[in-house]
Enzyme design. Structure first.
Site, mmCIF file in Angstrom:
data_model
loop_
_atom_site.group_PDB
_atom_site.id
_atom_site.type_symbol
_atom_site.label_atom_id
_atom_site.label_comp_id
_atom_site.label_asym_id
_atom_site.label_seq_id
_atom_site.Cartn_x
_atom_site.Cartn_y
_atom_site.Cartn_z
ATOM 1 N N THR A 1 -18.682 -3.372 -3.112
ATOM 2 C CA THR A 1 -18.095 -3.938 -4.322
ATOM 3 C C THR A 1 -17.430 -2.870 -5.195
ATOM 4 O O THR A 1 -16.416 -3.139 -5.841
ATOM 5 C CB THR A 1 -19.161 -4.678 -5.137
ATOM 6 N N TYR B 1 -26.115 6.892 1.851
ATOM 7 C CA TYR B 1 -25.885 6.461 3.223
ATOM 8 C C TYR B 1 -25.057 7.493 3.986
ATOM 9 O O TYR B 1 -24.287 8.255 3.402
ATOM 10 C CB TYR B 1 -25.217 5.084 3.277
ATOM 11 N N SER C 1 -13.946 0.864 4.983
ATOM 12 C CA SER C 1 -13.673 0.066 3.782
ATOM 13 C C SER C 1 -12.546 -0.939 4.004
ATOM 14 O O SER C 1 -11.877 -1.338 3.043
ATOM 15 C CB SER C 1 -13.316 1.003 2.620
ATOM 16 N N ASP D 1 -13.290 -4.217 2.107
ATOM 17 C CA ASP D 1 -13.382 -3.946 0.670
ATOM 18 C C ASP D 1 -12.003 -3.705 0.072
ATOM 19 O O ASP D 1 -11.680 -4.207 -1.010
ATOM 20 C CB ASP D 1 -14.254 -2.726 0.398
#
Length: 330
Positions: A30, A92, A277, A280
């Protein structure tokens, strides 16, 4: 001015080979979308027409403070980011194969964002959400929360929807974040979420994995049956499939059912470096057009263009100058 509030988690990102060279930055589905949304607004000279607020919790450590500074530099409002002095951001590690596909290792069980709803100042967030035009969250937003907090967030969204706030959702399914109960918990959570969703930005692979959908068309049929008005099903290299039930032409006047979804193709990318990504950045590009008043087709074209550039570079958030050309070309 349109105001979108994006709820989720941002973590420290390590990108590289274990016990080899590592690049450290930050990312989260997000948050990535928020950054690319803000960039899309800036590239189209409508930065002042759309306010992007990110909602999460961070620590009081130097990395948390550094994240806030960088988000602000990207034009993302951090006024709704809470500080948790007892916790830090999650972390991560991304490992890539030769085709650019990635695998992840996570350390996030005690992250500040996981306990966002338990923060003593969370009531301020609830009040602020009543003033926005849209709330966007993902399946990861739901997955990281303890069960009771997830239920509370869904109840908050019910209230917001009744007040006219538009709800947007990307299912973004990560099996490791959910109980190993044959997807029953995730199905229950997503079913509840979809009944609240006005705009779905989902990936077919995720929906197929959860629900066993045989085609993107079946995904759209299932979502519209749950009340989702605008459906975008992302298909990777094949672009996306869209349906807008709010447009009369997308509804068969005889049967009252939705007409066939429309395809929005994307340009092929010859050299994929990192797909981290992709979804996203699509979401960010899409929303930068959608909130500016563009239709679903134009918004998907911008999302496709943004994702097409991002996957040619390493990391969740690439250099700003690399994305600006993609947006202005649409």
């Amino acid at each position: 001015m349109k105001h979108i509030a994006i709820i989720g988690e941002c973590m420290i990102e390590l990108n590289g080979k274990p016990f080899g060279s590592m690049h450290q930055t930050f990312g989260g589905d997000t948050l990535n979308a928020a950054v690319y949304l803000s960039r899309g607004c800036e590239a189209n000279l409508n930065q002042d027409d759309i306010k992007v607020s990110y909602i999460t919790a961070l620590g009081a450590d130097p990395i948390s403070k550094g994240m806030l500074e960088r988000w602000q530099q990207e034009g993302v409002s951090t006024n709704l980011v809470l500080q948790d002095s007892q916790r830090t951001p999650g972390l991560y590690l991304i490992q890539l194969d030769d085709a650019g596909e990635r695998t992840f290792l996570y350390w996030r069980n005690q992250s500040a964002a996981r306990y966002l709803l338990q923060h003593p100042d969370f009531n301020q967030i609830k009040q602020a959400l009543r003033t926005v035009d849209m709330v966007f969250l993902s399946g990861i937003t739901l997955a990281i929360l303890p069960e009771q907090d997830r239920i509370e967030l869904l109840n908050i969204l019910v209230e917001l929807k009744t007040q006219g706030v538009e709800i947007a959702f990307d299912s973004n399914f990560r099996p490791a974040l959910w109980p190993q109960d044959e997807n029953q918990t995730v199905k229950n959570s997503y079913q509840a979420m979809y009944t609240l969703t006005d705009l779905a930005l989902v990936t077919f692979d995720d929906e197929q994995l959860i629900w066993g959908d045989s085609s993107p068309e079946q995904t759209i049929e299932r979502l519209t049956a749950l009340g989702v008005k605008r459906c975008i099903v992302k298909l990777g290299a094949n672009g996306c499939l869209i349906q807008d039930a709010t447009i009369q032409g997308d509804i068969n006047p005889d049967s009252g059912t939705a007409s066939a979804p429309r395809a929005v193709p994307t340009l092929p990318v010859e050299h994929v470096v990192d797909t981290t990504s992709a979804g996203d950045s699509f979401n960010g590009g899409f929303l930068s057009a959608y909130l500016a008043g563009e239709d679903l087709t134009k918004s998907c074209q911008r999302g496709n263009a943004m994702a097409g550039v991002v996957i040619q570079h390493r990391g969740a958030i690439i250099a700003k100058e690399l994305t600006q050309a993609a947006i202005t070309a649409i």
